[in-house]
Motif scaffolding. Structure first.
Motif, PDB file in Angstrom:
ATOM      1  N   PHE A 204       3.980  70.972  72.690  1.00  0.00           N
ATOM      2  CA  PHE A 204       5.432  71.073  72.728  1.00  0.00           C
ATOM      3  C   PHE A 204       6.092  70.369  73.904  1.00  0.00           C
ATOM      4  N   VAL A 205       5.329  70.074  74.974  1.00  0.00           N
ATOM      5  CA  VAL A 205       5.969  69.496  76.150  1.00  0.00           C
ATOM      6  C   VAL A 205       6.461  68.088  75.872  1.00  0.00           C
ATOM      7  N   ALA A 206       5.803  67.364  74.982  1.00  0.00           N
ATOM      8  CA  ALA A 206       6.224  65.990  74.682  1.00  0.00           C
ATOM      9  C   ALA A 206       7.649  65.943  74.131  1.00  0.00           C
TER      10      ALA A 206
ATOM     11  N   ALA B 145      10.045  57.291  76.750  1.00  0.00           N
ATOM     12  CA  ALA B 145      10.673  56.080  76.207  1.00  0.00           C
ATOM     13  C   ALA B 145      11.060  55.120  77.334  1.00  0.00           C
ATOM     14  N   GLU B 146      11.662  55.656  78.381  1.00  0.00           N
ATOM     15  CA  GLU B 146      12.082  54.804  79.495  1.00  0.00           C
ATOM     16  C   GLU B 146      10.893  54.180  80.213  1.00  0.00           C
ATOM     17  N   SER B 147       9.841  54.984  80.404  1.00  0.00           N
ATOM     18  CA  SER B 147       8.669  54.496  81.124  1.00  0.00           C
ATOM     19  C   SER B 147       7.955  53.371  80.376  1.00  0.00           C
ATOM     20  N   LEU B 148       7.860  53.498  79.053  1.00  0.00           N
ATOM     21  CA  LEU B 148       7.125  52.522  78.244  1.00  0.00           C
ATOM     22  C   LEU B 148       8.040  51.462  77.629  1.00  0.00           C
ATOM     23  N   GLU B 149       9.347  51.557  77.944  1.00  0.00           N
ATOM     24  CA  GLU B 149      10.327  50.579  77.490  1.00  0.00           C
ATOM     25  C   GLU B 149      10.379  50.483  75.970  1.00  0.00           C
ATOM     26  N   VAL B 150      10.471  51.660  75.335  1.00  0.00           N
ATOM     27  CA  VAL B 150      10.672  51.734  73.886  1.00  0.00           C
ATOM     28  C   VAL B 150      11.868  52.647  73.641  1.00  0.00           C
ATOM     29  N   SER B 151      12.390  52.629  72.404  1.00  0.00           N
ATOM     30  CA  SER B 151      13.511  53.508  72.079  1.00  0.00           C
ATOM     31  C   SER B 151      13.022  54.946  71.959  1.00  0.00           C
ATOM     32  N   GLU B 152      13.955  55.899  72.075  1.00  0.00           N
ATOM     33  CA  GLU B 152      13.566  57.304  71.967  1.00  0.00           C
ATOM     34  C   GLU B 152      13.016  57.649  70.581  1.00  0.00           C
ATOM     35  N   PRO B 153      13.624  57.148  69.475  1.00  0.00           N
ATOM     36  CA  PRO B 153      13.015  57.396  68.162  1.00  0.00           C
ATOM     37  C   PRO B 153      11.594  56.842  68.052  1.00  0.00           C
ATOM     38  N   THR B 154      11.357  55.680  68.666  1.00  0.00           N
ATOM     39  CA  THR B 154       9.994  55.115  68.657  1.00  0.00           C
ATOM     40  C   THR B 154       9.053  56.001  69.465  1.00  0.00           C
ATOM     41  N   ALA B 155       9.538  56.491  70.593  1.00  0.00           N
ATOM     42  CA  ALA B 155       8.715  57.396  71.399  1.00  0.00           C
ATOM     43  C   ALA B 155       8.392  58.671  70.632  1.00  0.00           C
TER      44      ALA B 155
ATOM     45  N   PRO C 257      -2.067  52.929  79.381  1.00  0.00           N
ATOM     46  CA  PRO C 257      -1.223  51.916  80.016  1.00  0.00           C
ATOM     47  C   PRO C 257      -0.133  51.349  79.118  1.00  0.00           C
ATOM     48  N   SER C 258      -0.216  51.627  77.813  1.00  0.00           N
ATOM     49  CA  SER C 258       0.749  51.044  76.883  1.00  0.00           C
ATOM     50  C   SER C 258       1.112  52.049  75.804  1.00  0.00           C
ATOM     51  N   TYR C 259       2.190  51.741  75.076  1.00  0.00           N
ATOM     52  CA  TYR C 259       2.653  52.625  74.006  1.00  0.00           C
ATOM     53  C   TYR C 259       1.593  52.779  72.918  1.00  0.00           C
TER      54      TYR C 259
ATOM     55  N   PHE D 176       8.053  64.565  88.638  1.00  0.00           N
ATOM     56  CA  PHE D 176       7.017  63.651  89.131  1.00  0.00           C
ATOM     57  C   PHE D 176       6.595  62.600  88.107  1.00  0.00           C
ATOM     58  N   GLY D 177       7.293  62.519  87.004  1.00  0.00           N
ATOM     59  CA  GLY D 177       6.915  61.563  85.963  1.00  0.00           C
ATOM     60  C   GLY D 177       6.210  62.266  84.826  1.00  0.00           C
ATOM     61  N   TRP D 178       6.426  61.775  83.597  1.00  0.00           N
ATOM     62  CA  TRP D 178       5.925  62.482  82.413  1.00  0.00           C
ATOM     63  C   TRP D 178       4.409  62.621  82.402  1.00  0.00           C
ATOM     64  N   ARG D 179       3.691  61.710  83.048  1.00  0.00           N
ATOM     65  CA  ARG D 179       2.228  61.790  83.029  1.00  0.00           C
ATOM     66  C   ARG D 179       1.720  63.038  83.752  1.00  0.00           C
ATOM     67  N   SER D 180       2.481  63.506  84.737  1.00  0.00           N
ATOM     68  CA  SER D 180       2.058  64.695  85.480  1.00  0.00           C
ATOM     69  C   SER D 180       2.033  65.936  84.589  1.00  0.00           C
ATOM     70  N   ALA D 181       2.901  65.956  83.546  1.00  0.00           N
ATOM     71  CA  ALA D 181       2.906  67.097  82.632  1.00  0.00           C
ATOM     72  C   ALA D 181       1.587  67.195  81.885  1.00  0.00           C
ATOM     73  N   PHE D 182       1.063  66.052  81.476  1.00  0.00           N
ATOM     74  CA  PHE D 182      -0.202  66.053  80.756  1.00  0.00           C
ATOM     75  C   PHE D 182      -1.395  66.186  81.706  1.00  0.00           C
ATOM     76  N   ALA D 183      -1.175  65.803  82.979  1.00  0.00           N
ATOM     77  CA  ALA D 183      -2.238  66.004  83.972  1.00  0.00           C
ATOM     78  C   ALA D 183      -2.496  67.493  84.173  1.00  0.00           C
TER      79      ALA D 183
END
Length: 424
Positions: free
Chosen positions: A47-49, A57-67, A116-118, A181-188
């Motif tokens: 659920f955190v995603a 979306a901002e971090s990977l430079e994609v649109s929110e619907p794509t994310a 490292p990528s979408y 701290f950035g979205w990756r920290s949530a999954f860390a």
């Protein structure tokens, strides 16, 4: 009311061995806590995603619907992984399998942190979702086995409690970490929970050598049983309404009820607390009568959603009913899980795992149908009204299941050796 034929044993009685019976209450308690900790981690990552989509979306430079496909990839992993893993690992020790599933889950979340990528993130989320359904299915079987026939549904509810607690504590905490701290920290942090669960499982689970293992063909036999499909359909249809309600709860409360955005987390927390209460009450109710527990949950869900649709403009009523919907819908989970284990006979692992595939299908279908009725111009009351009809449809499916069981057996159907108490 029909009785079990002389010499006939229920599935629980056949699988209950001296080792299980002699397991101390302390061992059972710590084993179930370890299993629930895994559920806490799974619920957090699932659920955190949703709350971090803009950040991703901002971090990977994609649109929110794509994310948003990140969420879909995880759900697809659950739907695919549950039956596949349950069938292919049928011969494995349940203890070894649980540890392996939590290891795979942890690796998938570590891959999420490092992606490292979408495209690789999509793959990582799919991998992280694969063990989800199988873990909960096997964990439910182990908890029921350790608790024994009289308290198995309560034990199943306690394992699922981890998923509910995640909505109250894990998701808000991980979301805060991700935003700070950035979205990756949530999954860390989910990786840390996964590692802690692996250690807890290794330390607390008994050998479980007394639990029967099967084979892939036996497990796939669950797909040939009408009652398995009926039970899955009850979950998909009945829970679809709850997910239609929950998916648009944020917008409903701010647009229709008039709550400020700052109060929406309170409503979501009330829903999560309702889920915890529902798991506890549902497990106790299912140990008394599985069928009535499912029926009661569906009736309560229909009533609560109907009242929410009627009273949504009243802030106090909306908040109270948000809690009640959380209680009523979640109260069915231990009963559905237990019913699947009963009607599957020797194919319990696959059937129990499929329950979580069904719930994820309900999640996707409920959100989609809720969007359809809103898009058709019926407003934010419509998902709750839709939920009423879906809960009623779930009751009809349950009725069909009981009729089919009666006609196929020639007598009143029993669940887990206990008569349904519903005279048809």
């Amino acid at each position: 009311m029909s009785q079990i034929a002389p010499g006939q044993q229920t599935l629980d009685q056949r699988s209950q061995s001296p080792v299980a019976a002699d397991t101390s209450s302390t061992v059972r308690r710590w084993a179930i806590i370890a299993l629930a900790l895994g559920g806490f981690g799974i619920g957090t990552t699932e659920f955190v995603a949703m709350g971090l989509l803009p950040n991703i979306a901002e971090s990977l430079e994609v649109s929110e619907p794509t994310a948003g496909y990140v969420i879909s990839a995880y759900a697809l992993g659950v739907v695919v992984g549950a039956p596949l893993i349950a069938a292919l690992t049928a011969r494995m020790s349940r203890r070894t399998l649980l540890i392996a599933l939590m290891t795979a889950f942890t690796v998938g979340n570590l891959a999420t942190v490092l992606a490292p990528s979408y495209g690789l993130l999509i793959v990582a989320r799919f991998v992280a979702g694969l063990p989800h359904g199988a873990y909960f299915g096997v964990a439910a079987l182990v908890a029921a086995h350790l608790a024994g026939p009289r308290h198995r549904a309560k034990a199943v509810g306690q394992v699922m409690l981890g998923l509910s607690v995640a909505n109250v504590l894990g998701v808000p905490a991980a979301t805060w970490l991700g935003e700070t701290f950035g979205w990756r920290s949530a999954f860390a942090i989910v990786v840390v929970i996964g590692l802690a669960t692996i250690a807890a499982l290794v330390r607390s689970l008994p050998s479980l050598s007394d639990m029967r293992v099967t084979n892939p063909m036996t497990e796939l036999g669950a797909l040939c049983r009408a009652q398995v499909w009926f039970t899955l359909a009850i979950g998909i249809v009945g829970f679809g309404g709850m997910f239609a309600f929950y998916s648009y709860l944020n917008s409903t409360l701010t647009t229709l009820t008039g709550l400020s955005v700052s109060l929406v987390p309170l409503a979501l927390m009330l829903f999560g607390i309702g889920m915890i209460v529902g798991n506890v009450l549902g497990g106790a109710a299912a140990d008394r009568n599985v069928t009535l527990s499912i029926l009661g949950g569906l009736i309560m869900t229909a009533v609560a959603l109907g009242l929410f649709a009627a009273l949504a403009q009243n802030p106090w009523a909306a908040l109270i009913l948000t809690f009640v919907v959380g209680v009523s819908a979640t109260a069915m989970i231990p009963a559905l899980q237990t019913r699947l284990m009963d009607v599957a006979d020797d194919a319990q692992t696959l059937a129990a795992a499929l329950n979580h595939s069904a719930l994820n299908i309900a999640n996707a279908a409920g959100a989609f149908l809720g969007g359809v009725v809103i898009g058709a111009g019926y407003g934010y009351r419509a998902p709750s009204v839709l939920g009423v009809f879906l809960a009623i449809a779930g009751m009809l499916v349950l009725g069909l299941a009981l009729l089919q069981a009666r006609f196929s057996s020639g007598r009143q159907p029993t669940v887990g050796g206990v008569a349904t108490d519903l005279e048809m």
